[in-house]
Design a protein around this motif. Structure first.
Motif, PDB file in Angstrom:
ATOM      1  N   LYS A 212       0.750  -1.259   0.049  1.00  0.00           N
ATOM      2  CA  LYS A 212       0.016  -0.004  -0.040  1.00  0.00           C
ATOM      3  C   LYS A 212       0.811   1.419  -0.143  1.00  0.00           C
ATOM      4  CE  LYS A 212      -3.981  -2.332   0.503  1.00  0.00           C
ATOM      5  NZ  LYS A 212      -4.888  -2.327  -0.702  1.00  0.00           N
ATOM      6  N   GLU A 213       0.202   2.251  -0.408  1.00  0.00           N
ATOM      7  CA  GLU A 213       0.907   3.674  -0.435  1.00  0.00           C
ATOM      8  C   GLU A 213       0.387   4.472   0.748  1.00  0.00           C
ATOM      9  OE1 GLU A 213       0.353   5.570  -4.301  1.00  0.00           O
ATOM     10  OE2 GLU A 213       0.484   4.006  -5.294  1.00  0.00           O
ATOM     11  N   LYS A 214       0.935   5.543   0.945  1.00  0.00           N
ATOM     12  CA  LYS A 214       0.591   6.292   1.981  1.00  0.00           C
ATOM     13  C   LYS A 214      -0.636   7.420   1.755  1.00  0.00           C
ATOM     14  CE  LYS A 214       5.112   6.525   4.673  1.00  0.00           C
ATOM     15  NZ  LYS A 214       5.935   7.158   5.123  1.00  0.00           N
ATOM     16  N   TYR A 284      -8.894   2.312  -6.318  1.00  0.00           N
ATOM     17  CA  TYR A 284      -8.375   3.426  -4.872  1.00  0.00           C
ATOM     18  C   TYR A 284      -8.035   2.327  -3.952  1.00  0.00           C
ATOM     19  CZ  TYR A 284      -9.913   7.177  -7.942  1.00  0.00           C
ATOM     20  OH  TYR A 284     -10.051   8.040  -8.912  1.00  0.00           O
ATOM     21  N   TYR A 285      -8.859   1.173  -3.833  1.00  0.00           N
ATOM     22  CA  TYR A 285      -8.465   0.230  -2.700  1.00  0.00           C
ATOM     23  C   TYR A 285      -7.162  -0.286  -2.776  1.00  0.00           C
ATOM     24  CZ  TYR A 285     -13.530   0.136  -1.581  1.00  0.00           C
ATOM     25  OH  TYR A 285     -14.871   0.285  -1.260  1.00  0.00           O
ATOM     26  N   ASP A 286      -6.564  -0.579  -3.991  1.00  0.00           N
ATOM     27  CA  ASP A 286      -5.346  -1.125  -4.022  1.00  0.00           C
ATOM     28  C   ASP A 286      -4.280  -0.301  -3.863  1.00  0.00           C
ATOM     29  OD1 ASP A 286      -6.178  -3.359  -5.299  1.00  0.00           O
ATOM     30  OD2 ASP A 286      -5.894  -2.821  -7.334  1.00  0.00           O
ATOM     31  N   LYS A 287      -4.551   1.035  -3.563  1.00  0.00           N
ATOM     32  CA  LYS A 287      -3.272   2.076  -3.345  1.00  0.00           C
ATOM     33  C   LYS A 287      -3.467   2.446  -1.783  1.00  0.00           C
ATOM     34  CE  LYS A 287      -4.377   5.021  -6.294  1.00  0.00           C
ATOM     35  NZ  LYS A 287      -4.271   6.504  -7.055  1.00  0.00           N
ATOM     36  N   ALA A 288      -4.787   2.634  -1.491  1.00  0.00           N
ATOM     37  CA  ALA A 288      -4.975   3.120  -0.199  1.00  0.00           C
ATOM     38  C   ALA A 288      -4.399   2.272   1.245  1.00  0.00           C
ATOM     39  CB  ALA A 288      -6.574   3.544   0.157  1.00  0.00           C
ATOM     40  N   SER A 289      -4.095   2.689   2.051  1.00  0.00           N
ATOM     41  CA  SER A 289      -3.682   2.039   3.575  1.00  0.00           C
ATOM     42  C   SER A 289      -5.006   2.261   4.325  1.00  0.00           C
ATOM     43  CB  SER A 289      -2.724   2.595   4.057  1.00  0.00           C
ATOM     44  OG  SER A 289      -1.384   2.401   3.421  1.00  0.00           O
ATOM     45  N   ILE A 290      -5.583   3.624   4.372  1.00  0.00           N
ATOM     46  CA  ILE A 290      -6.685   3.629   5.627  1.00  0.00           C
ATOM     47  C   ILE A 290      -7.805   4.159   5.060  1.00  0.00           C
ATOM     48  CG2 ILE A 290      -7.072   5.012   7.501  1.00  0.00           C
ATOM     49  CD1 ILE A 290      -4.171   5.055   8.314  1.00  0.00           C
ATOM     50  N   ASN A 310     -10.174  -5.720   0.371  1.00  0.00           N
ATOM     51  CA  ASN A 310      -8.960  -5.351  -0.371  1.00  0.00           C
ATOM     52  C   ASN A 310      -7.941  -4.756   0.765  1.00  0.00           C
ATOM     53  OD1 ASN A 310      -9.366  -5.063  -3.360  1.00  0.00           O
ATOM     54  ND2 ASN A 310     -11.335  -4.600  -2.230  1.00  0.00           N
ATOM     55  N   GLY A 311      -7.785  -5.242   1.819  1.00  0.00           N
ATOM     56  CA  GLY A 311      -6.714  -4.821   2.775  1.00  0.00           C
ATOM     57  C   GLY A 311      -6.763  -3.483   3.306  1.00  0.00           C
ATOM     58  N   VAL A 312      -7.596  -2.717   3.180  1.00  0.00           N
ATOM     59  CA  VAL A 312      -7.628  -1.336   3.618  1.00  0.00           C
ATOM     60  C   VAL A 312      -8.223  -1.362   5.058  1.00  0.00           C
ATOM     61  CG1 VAL A 312      -8.212   1.183   3.190  1.00  0.00           C
ATOM     62  CG2 VAL A 312      -8.116  -0.593   1.195  1.00  0.00           C
ATOM     63  N   VAL A 313      -7.514  -0.729   6.084  1.00  0.00           N
ATOM     64  CA  VAL A 313      -7.805  -0.626   7.435  1.00  0.00           C
ATOM     65  C   VAL A 313      -9.034   0.578   7.646  1.00  0.00           C
ATOM     66  CG1 VAL A 313      -7.103  -0.522   9.720  1.00  0.00           C
ATOM     67  CG2 VAL A 313      -5.681  -1.619   7.926  1.00  0.00           C
ATOM     68  N   ALA A 350      -1.990   8.136  14.738  1.00  0.00           N
ATOM     69  CA  ALA A 350      -1.271   7.054  15.566  1.00  0.00           C
ATOM     70  C   ALA A 350      -1.509   5.670  14.476  1.00  0.00           C
ATOM     71  CB  ALA A 350      -2.060   6.640  16.744  1.00  0.00           C
ATOM     72  N   LEU A 351      -2.515   5.676  13.831  1.00  0.00           N
ATOM     73  CA  LEU A 351      -2.567   4.415  12.931  1.00  0.00           C
ATOM     74  C   LEU A 351      -1.799   4.676  11.898  1.00  0.00           C
ATOM     75  CD1 LEU A 351      -4.073   1.604  12.040  1.00  0.00           C
ATOM     76  CD2 LEU A 351      -5.894   3.055  10.875  1.00  0.00           C
ATOM     77  N   ALA A 352      -1.552   5.876  11.207  1.00  0.00           N
ATOM     78  CA  ALA A 352      -0.678   6.027  10.063  1.00  0.00           C
ATOM     79  C   ALA A 352       0.825   6.009  10.373  1.00  0.00           C
ATOM     80  CB  ALA A 352      -0.998   7.563   9.565  1.00  0.00           C
ATOM     81  N   LYS A 353       0.968   6.254  11.662  1.00  0.00           N
ATOM     82  CA  LYS A 353       2.604   6.046  11.834  1.00  0.00           C
ATOM     83  C   LYS A 353       3.270   5.016  12.318  1.00  0.00           C
ATOM     84  CE  LYS A 353       3.321  11.041  13.084  1.00  0.00           C
ATOM     85  NZ  LYS A 353       3.997  12.070  13.983  1.00  0.00           N
ATOM     86  N   ASP A 354       2.163   3.917  12.644  1.00  0.00           N
ATOM     87  CA  ASP A 354       2.553   2.737  13.326  1.00  0.00           C
ATOM     88  C   ASP A 354       2.279   1.676  12.176  1.00  0.00           C
ATOM     89  OD1 ASP A 354       3.019   0.158  14.404  1.00  0.00           O
ATOM     90  OD2 ASP A 354       1.728   0.985  16.322  1.00  0.00           O
ATOM     91  N   ASP A 355       3.368   1.488  11.314  1.00  0.00           N
ATOM     92  CA  ASP A 355       3.487   0.614  10.274  1.00  0.00           C
ATOM     93  C   ASP A 355       3.185  -0.703  10.591  1.00  0.00           C
ATOM     94  OD1 ASP A 355       3.981   2.639   8.695  1.00  0.00           O
ATOM     95  OD2 ASP A 355       6.201   2.234   8.310  1.00  0.00           O
ATOM     96  N   GLU A 356       3.877  -1.251  11.673  1.00  0.00           N
ATOM     97  CA  GLU A 356       3.549  -2.592  12.025  1.00  0.00           C
ATOM     98  C   GLU A 356       2.258  -3.089  12.391  1.00  0.00           C
ATOM     99  OE1 GLU A 356       5.089  -5.646  15.543  1.00  0.00           O
ATOM    100  OE2 GLU A 356       6.275  -3.761  15.200  1.00  0.00           O
TER     101      GLU A 356
END
Length: 394
Positions: A212-214, A284-290, A310-313, A350-356
């Motif tokens: 995913k992208e930011k 859009y789902y393919d790229k988005a993280s959140i 699609n793995g988007v949180v 907090a979610l965006a900064k915590d990659d793990e």
């Protein structure tokens, strides 16, 4: 697959759906999936439509069910269309007729044809009053008192309407257990009632992109009373200095398009893009993280389940009863107390900064989405059909 469940009078059980504009909307998209599943399990399926919008089928969709026309128009249950539905039910030997609208001629149709009728509510029970409830909370005290009186009148009116539907329906479908509980309580129904849970299905992609992208995504309509995209813009104003390498993509449209763009300019928002409406959500789902949702209320939002698939949180307000069916643990999304924008902003950062943590949740939401498979949804429909037909045979 031929069983006693899909046979009647020596022929396939025929299930028909009614639609004004098909396929156009979440209920119609689910109808496509359910219709194909029922066909693959030995049922005959027809969708009776007023306006067949063939360009709206999902890309690559192979339709197994029949689509047959009703008189064109904008009102599904006018006297003229009701007579056409009666004729179609008799001509096509329909056993079960499914509708998503509270039909004024339903009892008449049952009396004339003997068809079994299923009503499926694709919104929360008494959803018609949710916008009024929101307006009361936001109104000036004097106006609030007037709206509260009006709501009491509307409460009684809709109570009678829902009771009427329950009376004529052979089965009353809702999208989740909490909706069934709410309807059972509000209508004072017995524990053993005609309400059944018919969950939405979500197509499960075979190619989930985990790289995913930011990107933070909003995908949906612009509708102030319900969706409240303005909240997301104010939240982005708070978080953007803390997430300088992240981007907010807003995908959708509606009457608020111009005002939201103007608001973004006034707030001097950076790293934001209004993408407009799309029928290619997966791109859009393919790229988005959140995925961000800031709605005052929802039913059972397909966009939330599609994002998980699609793995988007997702991160959203705990503002509607079905939310805990989709986000049932802290690993399946982030729920914020309504409607605290500061708390939402803090949780988003907090979610965006915590990659793990985000990677861990990404895998969990993909697993969660498997519970929305068409096989699970189809099994619920099959159980409902079996009950209706067994009652008739008994």
């Amino acid at each position: 697959m031929m069983t006693n469940d899909n046979q009647r009078h020596g022929r396939k059980v025929h299930i028909a759906f009614l639609s004004k504009d098909f396929p156009c909307g979440g209920a119609e998209r689910v109808t496509c999936d359910v219709g194909n599943w029922l066909c693959s399990h030995g049922f005959a399926v027809t969708v009776f439509v007023m306006n067949h919008l063939q360009e709206n089928y999902p890309k690559g969709f192979l339709r197994l069910f029949d689509v047959k026309p009703l008189p064109k128009g904008n009102i599904l249950w006018s006297p003229r269309v009701a007579k056409a539905i009666r004729d179609a039910v008799l001509r096509e030997k329909v056993d079960i007729l499914v509708t998503y609208q509270k039909q004024r001629y339903a009892a008449w149709l049952k009396a004339k044809t003997g068809v079994k009728m299923v009503f499926v509510l694709h919104n929360p029970p008494f959803h018609e009053l949710l916008g009024l409830t929101v307006a009361i909370g936001e109104a000036h005290p004097f106006k609030r008192s007037l709206l509260q009186v009006w709501k009491k009148v509307m409460d009684m009116d809709y109570y009678r309407k829902y009771q009427k539907v329950y009376h004529w329906a052979d089965a009353y479908g809702v999208l989740c257990q909490s909706f069934k509980d709410q309807l059972t309580e509000n209508l004072n129904l017995p524990a053993d009632n005609k309400v059944c849970v018919l969950p939405n299905s979500v197509p499960l992609p075979t190619d989930v992109n985990l790289d995913k992208e930011k990107i933070i995504l909003y995908l949906g309509r612009f509708a102030h009373i319900q969706k409240r995209v303005d909240r997301l813009l104010r939240i982005w104003k708070i978080v953007q200095p803390q997430l300088p390498d992240w981007k907010l993509e807003i995908v959708g449209g509606g009457v608020e398009d111009a005002s939201l763009r103007a608001m973004a300019t006034t707030l001097e928002l950076k790293n934001i893009a209004f993408e407009g409406p799309t029928n290619q959500a997966k791109m859009y789902y393919d790229k988005a993280s959140i995925l961000c949702m800031t709605s005052s209320y929802e039913g059972w939002p397909l966009v939330l389940a599609e994002a998980q698939a699609n793995g988007v949180v997702p991160i959203l307000y705990n503002s509607f009863t079905a939310v805990t069916a989709v986000v049932s643990s802290k690993e399946e999304g982030v729920l914020i107390e309504p409607f605290d924008e500061e708390a939402y902003a803090k949780a988003l950062v907090a979610l965006a900064k915590d990659d793990e943590r985000r990677k861990r949740m990404q895998l969990r939401v993909i697993e969660k989405a498997k519970t929305y498979s068409i096989d699970n949804t189809g099994a619920a429909w099959l159980q409902m059909v079996r009950r209706i037909l067994n009652e008739d045979r008994g």
